[in-house]
Design a protein around this motif. Structure first.
Motif, short mmCIF file in Angstrom:
data_model
loop_
_atom_site.label_atom_id
_atom_site.label_comp_id
_atom_site.label_asym_id
_atom_site.label_seq_id
_atom_site.Cartn_x
_atom_site.Cartn_y
_atom_site.Cartn_z
N MET A 1 0.86 -1.17 0.00
CA MET A 1 0.00 0.00 0.00
C MET A 1 0.91 1.23 0.00
O MET A 1 1.89 1.29 0.71
CB MET A 1 -0.90 -0.03 1.23
CG MET A 1 -1.93 1.06 1.20
SD MET A 1 -3.36 0.77 2.26
CE MET A 1 -3.92 -0.83 1.77
N GLN A 19 -5.08 4.49 -0.39
CA GLN A 19 -6.35 3.98 -0.89
C GLN A 19 -6.22 2.50 -1.21
O GLN A 19 -5.15 2.03 -1.58
CB GLN A 19 -6.83 4.76 -2.11
CG GLN A 19 -5.90 4.71 -3.29
CD GLN A 19 -6.43 5.55 -4.44
OE1 GLN A 19 -7.52 6.09 -4.40
NE2 GLN A 19 -5.64 5.66 -5.49
N ASP A 20 -7.31 1.80 -1.01
CA ASP A 20 -7.37 0.41 -1.46
C ASP A 20 -8.43 0.34 -2.56
O ASP A 20 -8.77 1.36 -3.15
CB ASP A 20 -7.62 -0.56 -0.30
CG ASP A 20 -8.97 -0.39 0.37
OD1 ASP A 20 -9.84 0.34 -0.15
OD2 ASP A 20 -9.17 -1.03 1.43
N GLU A 21 -8.95 -0.82 -2.82
CA GLU A 21 -9.89 -0.99 -3.93
C GLU A 21 -11.17 -0.17 -3.74
O GLU A 21 -11.80 0.24 -4.71
CB GLU A 21 -10.27 -2.46 -4.10
CG GLU A 21 -9.11 -3.37 -4.40
CD GLU A 21 -8.30 -3.73 -3.14
OE1 GLU A 21 -8.85 -3.75 -2.01
OE2 GLU A 21 -7.10 -3.97 -3.30
N THR A 22 -11.57 0.07 -2.50
CA THR A 22 -12.87 0.71 -2.26
C THR A 22 -12.82 1.95 -1.39
O THR A 22 -13.69 2.80 -1.50
CB THR A 22 -13.84 -0.29 -1.61
OG1 THR A 22 -13.27 -0.74 -0.37
CG2 THR A 22 -14.12 -1.47 -2.51
N ASP A 23 -11.84 2.06 -0.51
CA ASP A 23 -11.86 3.10 0.51
C ASP A 23 -10.58 3.93 0.53
O ASP A 23 -9.55 3.54 -0.02
CB ASP A 23 -12.05 2.48 1.90
CG ASP A 23 -13.39 1.80 2.06
OD1 ASP A 23 -14.38 2.28 1.49
OD2 ASP A 23 -13.44 0.78 2.77
N ARG A 38 -11.08 3.99 8.05
CA ARG A 38 -11.51 3.79 6.66
C ARG A 38 -12.66 4.73 6.35
O ARG A 38 -13.58 4.89 7.15
CB ARG A 38 -11.98 2.35 6.44
CG ARG A 38 -10.93 1.31 6.73
CD ARG A 38 -11.48 -0.08 6.45
NE ARG A 38 -11.50 -0.37 5.04
CZ ARG A 38 -10.47 -0.83 4.34
NH1 ARG A 38 -9.32 -1.02 4.94
NH2 ARG A 38 -10.58 -1.08 3.06
N THR A 40 -15.29 5.94 2.95
CA THR A 40 -15.67 5.73 1.55
C THR A 40 -15.12 6.90 0.74
O THR A 40 -14.79 7.96 1.28
CB THR A 40 -17.20 5.69 1.39
OG1 THR A 40 -17.73 6.98 1.70
CG2 THR A 40 -17.83 4.61 2.26
N ARG A 41 -15.06 6.72 -0.55
CA ARG A 41 -14.58 7.82 -1.41
C ARG A 41 -15.51 9.02 -1.32
O ARG A 41 -15.06 10.16 -1.37
CB ARG A 41 -14.43 7.33 -2.83
CG ARG A 41 -13.34 6.27 -2.93
CD ARG A 41 -12.90 6.03 -4.34
NE ARG A 41 -12.11 4.82 -4.46
CZ ARG A 41 -10.82 4.73 -4.11
NH1 ARG A 41 -10.20 5.76 -3.63
NH2 ARG A 41 -10.18 3.59 -4.25
#
Length: 65
Positions: A1, A19-23, A38, A40-41
């Protein structure tokens, strides 16, 4: 990461973001092993827009230049 910190941070006590795949993840650079927060975008975008609009300037002791 890939953790990033602000170029305005000039100490070891900084917030870092990644950032990861979703957050978007946020952690304290003093404790990188701790579980990051975490968001959300959509939550992250709302926060960034508020910072850019100056909504938190009072927490920094006045307008950030």
């Amino acid at each position: 990461m890939n953790w990033r910190r602000s170029s305005f941070c000039n100490s070891v006590s900084c917030l870092e973001v990644a950032q990861d795949e979703t957050d978007v993840l946020v952690r304290d650079s003093k404790d990188p092993a701790a579980t990051p927060q975490r968001y959300t975008r959509q939550e992250w975008l709302a926060f960034v827009l508020a910072v850019k609009a100056g909504e938190f300037d009072d927490l920094a002791g006045g307008p950030v230049v």
